[in-house]
Scaffold this active site. Structure first.
Site, short mmCIF file in Angstrom:
data_model
loop_
_atom_site.label_atom_id
_atom_site.label_comp_id
_atom_site.label_asym_id
_atom_site.label_seq_id
_atom_site.Cartn_x
_atom_site.Cartn_y
_atom_site.Cartn_z
N HIS A 89 0.08 -0.71 -9.49
CA HIS A 89 -1.13 -1.30 -8.88
C HIS A 89 -1.19 -2.28 -9.41
O HIS A 89 -2.46 -2.68 -9.77
CB HIS A 89 -1.92 -0.12 -8.35
CG HIS A 89 -2.01 -0.80 -7.33
ND1 HIS A 89 -2.99 0.11 -6.15
CD2 HIS A 89 -2.70 -1.88 -6.76
CE1 HIS A 89 -3.16 -0.73 -5.36
NE2 HIS A 89 -3.44 -1.74 -5.41
N GLU A 111 -2.77 7.60 -5.72
CA GLU A 111 -3.43 7.13 -7.18
C GLU A 111 -4.67 7.80 -7.94
O GLU A 111 -5.79 7.58 -7.18
CB GLU A 111 -4.06 5.80 -6.72
CG GLU A 111 -2.00 4.36 -6.05
CD GLU A 111 -2.01 3.22 -5.68
OE1 GLU A 111 -3.25 2.98 -6.48
OE2 GLU A 111 -0.81 3.08 -5.12
N ARG A 152 0.46 -0.96 0.64
CA ARG A 152 -0.16 0.02 0.07
C ARG A 152 0.51 1.20 -0.05
O ARG A 152 1.78 1.38 0.42
CB ARG A 152 -0.95 0.13 1.22
CG ARG A 152 -2.40 -0.78 1.06
CD ARG A 152 -3.00 -0.28 0.24
NE ARG A 152 -4.47 -1.35 -0.09
CZ ARG A 152 -4.81 -1.95 -1.23
NH1 ARG A 152 -3.67 -2.31 -1.68
NH2 ARG A 152 -6.10 -2.84 -1.13
#
Length: 330
Positions: A283, A262, A233
């Site tokens: 990601h 993000e 994370r």
């Protein structure tokens, strides 16, 4: 639990909706609803399934008159206000093992990528250069890998990187020293880990105790040239501190799949991404066909188990707020 109608607010594999429908649950798929529209829709549903895009805030939960369960088709629940859900006696579920192999494999790929400069060397060659000396790397054999978080993903990373001849040390406040030893990880306090690690990889949730876990003080305690990997994370690594360590050479490289914001727009984050010693991906930890199917199936199985109507699906291993589950069983 009486679950008749479920809203799927983010794109999940069709295996999820097919399984729910097969067990008599009505499913509506309405992806990426703006917050105001989600607040309007949510009173009509007993269950909600999300991935990463939809933020289940306290406002959304407050508007949910009939909501009994929120399911996250994935591991992290930082997009769900778990405290607000718990206060309203709404169960929160995730799929803790669904992404493990995919996240593990990306972690291992990034470690080996950094060791041999695969990404920058490939780009250099595509640009017409032949930079053999510039992209000389190093072996992983004999190097020490520190794994922060020894759960499903951390354990799988350890097993795979041991096959490369890496020594594995780690930290986890929940996994015992004896349990870690079973998969050949020496569990140590954090202050003993930093000076030993050639590589550090993080596999923890983003909670107050892990935010900025890797910061300027920690980086200064590490070997010069330590390399950092984050497929967990954004926010676990302080990005401003990491950038300074990259510039000074204290950090010899970083491989990042997740970021504090993000998609990233902050100047510091963008500078990190463009740094020549950084391999950055958008990601992708759970972005495999297998993981997407796995988490879709696992979350639907747990919803079905909650109804108590299935002999095949009877367990809910992804309960996040256990107090709510205890209340349901009273």
């Amino acid at each position: 639990m009486d679950i008749k109608k479920v809203l799927v607010a983010d794109a999940v594999d069709v295996a999820c909706t097919d399984l729910l429908k097969k067990h008599g649950i009505q499913v509506d798929c309405k992806y990426k609803l703006p917050k105001d529209q989600l607040i309007q829709e949510i009173p009509n549903y007993d269950g909600l399934i999300v991935r990463s895009d939809t933020k289940v805030t306290a406002d959304v939960i407050a508007a949910a008159k009939n909501l009994k369960v929120i399911g996250r088709a994935g591991a992290g629940v930082d997009t769900i206000d778990v405290a607000a859900a718990t206060e309203k006696n709404v169960l929160v579920l995730n799929t803790p093992g669904g992404n493990a192999i995919s996240a593990c494999e990306l972690t291992c790929a990034l470690i080996t990528n950094m060791a041999r400069n695969v990404a920058p060397a490939a780009e250099s060659l595509k640009a017409g250069r032949w930079d053999r000396k510039l992209y000389s790397g190093h072996e992983l054999y004999g190097k020490t890998l520190a794994i922060l978080g020894l759960g499903r993903i951390g354990k799988e990373v350890a097993i795979r990187m041991q096959s490369w001849g890496m020594k594995t040390i780690g930290f986890d406040p929940i996994i015992s020293v004896e349990a870690a030893k079973e998969f050949n990880v020496e569990s140590l306090p954090l202050e003993k880990i930093w000076p030993q690690a050639d590589y550090i990889t993080v596999h923890t949730p983003l909670i107050p105790q892990t935010r900025n876990l890797i910061n300027a003080k920690v980086l200064a305690s590490c070997k010069k040239g330590v390399r950092i990997v984050n497929v967990a994370r954004g926010g676990i690594i302080n990005e401003a501190d990491l950038l300074e360590a990259l510039k000074s050479g204290q950090c010899g490289g970083a491989a990042l799949d997740v970021f504090e914001q993000e998609p990233p727009t902050a100047a510091v984050t963008l500078e990190i991404i463009k740094h020549p010693k950084v391999v950055a991906t958008p990601h992708l930890g759970a972005s495999t066909t297998e993981a997407q199917i796995r988490v879709a199936v696992e979350i639907s199985e747990q919803f079905i188990a909650l109804t108590g109507k299935s002999k095949e699906f009877t367990s809910t291993p992804g309960v996040v707020n256990m107090d709510v589950m205890k209340n349901l069983k009273k």
